[in-house]
Design an enzyme around this catalytic site. Structure first.
Site, PDB file in Angstrom:
ATOM      1  N   ASP B 503     -58.392 -19.455  32.956  1.00 17.41           N
ATOM      2  CA  ASP B 503     -57.719 -19.532  34.247  1.00 17.41           C
ATOM      3  C   ASP B 503     -58.622 -18.895  35.296  1.00 17.41           C
ATOM      4  OD1 ASP B 503     -55.328 -20.144  35.853  1.00 17.41           O
ATOM      5  OD2 ASP B 503     -55.284 -17.972  36.148  1.00 17.41           O
ATOM      6  N   GLU B 505     -58.881 -17.287  39.327  1.00 17.95           N
ATOM      7  CA  GLU B 505     -58.236 -16.910  40.580  1.00 17.95           C
ATOM      8  C   GLU B 505     -59.257 -17.201  41.670  1.00 17.95           C
ATOM      9  OE1 GLU B 505     -55.153 -16.284  40.761  1.00 17.95           O
ATOM     10  OE2 GLU B 505     -54.762 -15.936  38.640  1.00 17.95           O
ATOM     11  N   HIS B 643     -49.926 -14.363  37.323  1.00 15.10           N
ATOM     12  CA  HIS B 643     -50.793 -14.367  38.494  1.00 15.10           C
ATOM     13  C   HIS B 643     -51.947 -13.390  38.374  1.00 15.10           C
ATOM     14  CE1 HIS B 643     -48.382 -17.331  40.281  1.00 15.10           C
ATOM     15  NE2 HIS B 643     -47.341 -16.552  40.491  1.00 15.10           N
ATOM     16  N   ASP B 648     -52.352 -15.255  32.871  1.00 18.33           N
ATOM     17  CA  ASP B 648     -52.095 -16.687  32.912  1.00 18.33           C
ATOM     18  C   ASP B 648     -52.853 -17.413  31.801  1.00 18.33           C
ATOM     19  OD1 ASP B 648     -50.470 -16.248  34.981  1.00 18.33           O
ATOM     20  OD2 ASP B 648     -51.658 -17.259  36.516  1.00 18.33           O
TER      21      ASP B 648
END
Lengths: 127, 704
Positions: B503, B505, B643, B648
């Site tokens: 994942d 960000e 988050h 995640d």
């Protein structure tokens, strides 16, 4: 102000010298001993108004001397300031529990000490 | 006569009688008219009867006899060794040859099945032996001592380092008690503490604690882990230990520091007093007064320096004591248990909020038990109240009870100077000092007395927040990993794939213009999420992170300062992935960011890519909520740290594993089928889903 008698019990000559000088200058009658045996002998004589007592003395420790002092009726009301080079909180409690009026950790401010000595001699017990 | 044989003879007799009887009746009728013919007919009837009976006897032997023999042979076959040799050739049983041939085929099949089962068993045993020998090698080469024990402390496993650390005592051996080697109570205390944590879902591994050897002379820094079976029962524990230095040496370091401090205080007091006298006396002497004031100033400075030196020395000694993050409520519960065991009647009342602190949990428990026991001796059945206040510098604890201060002071001082344990002998005072705490007895605000001291704050942030999320069974190793990591091909079953679930960000939602700020990934092997194999890095996007994004993922400009730029982070991430299948939720979004930097980083993400969002869509084409949260909730997966990239990524990995069985039920069993499902769903969703649908939070859970 009437002259007060102060007994200094400490095995370090240099500090005795300074304290003697300062107390005399403050108008008190000063007498000093530098070991435990001499201090024990002194208990047989007339009690002073205040004792500045080092906790770590050769021969006998200050706590024991304080206990014996408080065991004598004529010494019971003598003001006692304990001086110590050890900083542990539990020792402070110990000293106060044995009937010391003040517990001072070395090194200290001489000005502050004289203020506390005079306060003890003039007033009620502060503790 | 047996059943089959009786049936056979009934048929034979029924078949044999009619012809002779008819002949004999005819012979009887013709006896008068033609005696010769009658005699001939009677003989013919008799011979016919004999012939039929002879045929019956033959059938009896060939059919009934052989069938019985075959039945006997069949009965012995399952346990027999060389089955083929025991069954006769079909030619030997002519009437039953088809049956015998069928038996031969059956025997061959049985032999084959057994051979395969034996081979599988052997392979499994070999695998087990291989795994065991590798495990043994790992344990043997471990620098820390290791014990595996049953719950009652019997040793079932230990290594060389353990023998060396304990000095090869004769009590050390398989089946012997661990408590002949190490103090029992600290270990039992830890076991209880970990069970309590486990009940809250905080894992089965404890933190470092100290435990003395049976001789009481040496201390070991230990760590315990429970051995938990699949069904949740605790089977035993594993104890790791390393030397924490001799107990006496530790004490003497503290003594040395104390002596040193006492030694410098005397002369410095004299120096300062003398300097102050001179300063006063020389006030009118302009030339010398400055010197005297200088000496006073220097003496004061020296005092400050020595104080700092002494404090630093104490801190260093303190740092050698392992403190664990513990919950105060757990400690108090342990204290209550111990008081009940000892039959101490005080009632311990918890007036504290739910706080965590750093302490040697066992020592703190024993200190409080000892204090309560002393209180009970003087005030039987008294109420002891515990207050706590958490601040920056630690947790201020107050233990209060009803007693006059003067009375309490005398015995509390003696208690502080006394010792808690016979061996190793350590003063109570010293035990407090190991926590950096200096207990002070004070009058209580509402009467009585309180013993007040401050314990250090917990080190881990999770403990401050109050909850840890540890996997129920962490996957730290898999000895059979090597044969499984072949490059993926389309016909690999999904249940055997090696994947990297990741994942990102980012600074925003536009893969063309925005930038990566964090990459997190976890490896998945088959159905197992390898939580021990995490990749997690912050990335310096080389531009300010918009406040809106920071609010979303919590990553600030300061956090990414000095972190690798995207190209460097991508190289590392690429190395972590190898040739594993890449998996992400709404993978197209993340892949777009990766692809943009491929040229600059000099790597290519050409691994197969699976998308959990599209796979979930393939299961239920009408499902509307395919965002991570909704999907996780439907699959019964608890997301820790939503988050955050690692949170995640872990959740996505769990989702992937949960989807495998559901996909198989829909006929999606191989990598190729899953890739095709993703492609198909991407086409469908591109046509039907509006970009506004999905997670309102970031819009990232929408379809590509």
């Amino acid at each position: 102000m009437t002259a007060r008698r102060i007994l200094i019990v400490d095995d370090e000559p240099n500090i005795v010298l300074s304290l003697e000088f300062l107390m005399k200058k403050a108008g008190h009658v000063v007498e000093s001993v530098t070991d435990g045996a001499a201090a024990l002998d002194r208990l047989g004589g007339p009690p002073p108004d205040l004792v500045i007592l080092d906790v770590m003395l050769p021969g006998i420790d200050g706590f024991e001397l304080l206990r014996r002092m408080r065991a004598r009726p004529e010494w019971r009301d003598v003001r006692v300031i304990l001086l110590t080079a050890r900083g542990r909180a539990s020792e402070r409690e110990h000293g106060l529990a044995l009937g010391a009026d003040l517990y001072v950790t070395k090194p200290f401010s001489t000005r502050e000490l004289i203020r506390r000595v005079n306060a003890l001699l003039d007033g009620e017990r502060t503790r | 006569m047996s059943g089959p044989r009786r049936r056979l003879w009934a048929i034979v007799v029924a078949a044999a009688l009619p012809l002779p009887l008819a002949l004999w009746v005819l012979a009887h009728r013709r006896l008068a008219a033609d005696p010769d013919l009658a005699r001939l007919l009677a003989w013919a009837g008799f011979l016919g009867l004999l012939w039929t009976l002879a045929v019956g006897a033959r059938l009896d032997r060939e059919l009934v006899g052989r069938a019985r023999r075959l039945a006997e042979i069949l009965a012995t076959l399952p346990a027999a060794r060389r089955r083929r040799d025991r069954v006769p050739a079909p030619a030997a049983f002519p009437l039953l040859s088809d049956l015998v041939a069928a038996v031969h085929r059956l025997v061959d099949h049985l032999d084959e099945v057994e051979r395969r089962a034996a081979a599988a068993r052997e392979e499994a045993t070999r695998g087990l032996a291989r795994e065991r020998s590798r495990l043994a090698a790992v344990i043997r080469d471990l620098a820390d001592g290791l014990f595996g024990c049953t719950l009652d402390g019997r040793i079932v496993l230990y290594n060389e380092a353990a023998v060396r650390l304990l000095g090869a005592p004769p009590e050390l051996g398989l089946g012997h008690s661990l408590y002949a080697l190490l103090m029992r109570r600290p270990i039992l205390h830890q076991l209880r503490e970990i069970e309590r944590r486990r009940a809250r879902g905080e894992g089965t591994v404890g933190e470092d604690f100290l435990c003395a050897g049976r001789d009481g002379e040496r201390l070991f820094r230990c760590r315990l882990a429970l051995v938990v079976e699949e069904d949740g029962t605790t089977q035993g524990f594993v104890l790791l230990l390393r030397e924490a230095g001799a107990a006496l040496a530790e004490g003497s370091t503290r003594d040395f520091l104390d002596r040193l401090e006492t030694a410098w205080r005397g002369p410095l007091a004299s120096l300062r007093a003398a300097a102050e006298v001179l300063e006063g006396e020389l006030a009118d002497h302009p030339g010398l007064h400055g010197f005297a004031r200088g000496i006073v100033g220097d003496a004061e400075a020296l005092e400050a320096i020595l104080h700092r030196l002494a404090d630093t020395g104490r801190t260093y000694v303190l740092a050698r004591w392992p403190l664990q993050d513990v919950r105060l409520a757990d400690v108090l519960e342990a204290v209550r248990d111990r008081l009940a065991e000892r039959g101490v009647g005080v009632s311990l009342r918890d007036r504290a909020p739910d706080v965590w602190l750093a302490a040697d949990s066992f020592v703190l428990t024993e200190l409080l038990v000892s204090l309560c026991t002393e209180i009970d001796r003087r005030r039987p059945g008294a109420a002891v109240e515990v207050f706590a206040r958490a601040g920056e510098e630690g947790v201020a604890l107050e233990i209060g009870w009803d007693e006059a201060e003067g009375q309490a002071a005398a015995w509390v001082r003696a208690w502080l100077e006394g010792s808690l344990f016979a061996r190793p002998r350590v003063e109570v005072d010293e035990l407090f000092a190991r926590h950096g705490a200096r207990p002070v007895l004070m009058p209580g605000t509402t009467g009585g007395v309180v013993l007040a001291f401050t314990l250090p704050p917990p080190r881990a942030l999770h403990a401050r927040r109050g909850r840890t999320a540890l996997p129920p069974r962490p996957e730290f190793y898999d000895f059979d990993i090597a044969p499984r990591t072949r490059p993926p091909t389309a016909d690999r079953p999904l249940g055997e794939l090696a994947c990297v679930v990741f994942d990102l960000e980012t600074t925003g939602l536009d893969p063309e213009r925005d930038e990566i700020v964090q990459i997190a990934a976890v490896r998945v092997l088959g159905r197992r999420v390898l939580r021990g194999e995490l990749f997690d890095t912050l990335v310096d996007p080389g531009r300010p992170i918009p406040p809106a994004s920071t609010r979303f993922h919590g990553i600030t400009d300061e956090m990414v300062r000095g972190k690798p730029p995207p190209a460097v982070a991508l190289q590392r991430f690429h190395a972590f992935c190898g040739d594993r299948v890449l998996v992400a939720h709404n993978a197209a979004f993340d892949m777009a960011f990766l692809r943009r930097h491929e040229a600059e980083a000099g790597v290519r993400f050409d691994q197969p890519v699976l998308d959990t969002l599209l796979l979930a869509a393939a299961l239920d084409e009408r499902a509307e909520d395919l965002a991570l949260d909704g999907l996780a909730a439907r699959l019964g997966i608890d997301i820790q740290g939503r988050h955050t990239a690692p949170g995640d990524a872990l959740a996505t990995a769990e989702i992937l594993v949960a989807l495998l069985d559901l996909l198989a039920a829909r006929g999606i069993r191989t990598l190729g089928e899953a890739l095709e499902a993703c492609r198909r769903m991407a086409r469908i969703r591109r046509r039907t889903v509006t970009p506004a649908a999905g997670d309102a939070g970031d819009g990232r859970e929408t379809a590509p």
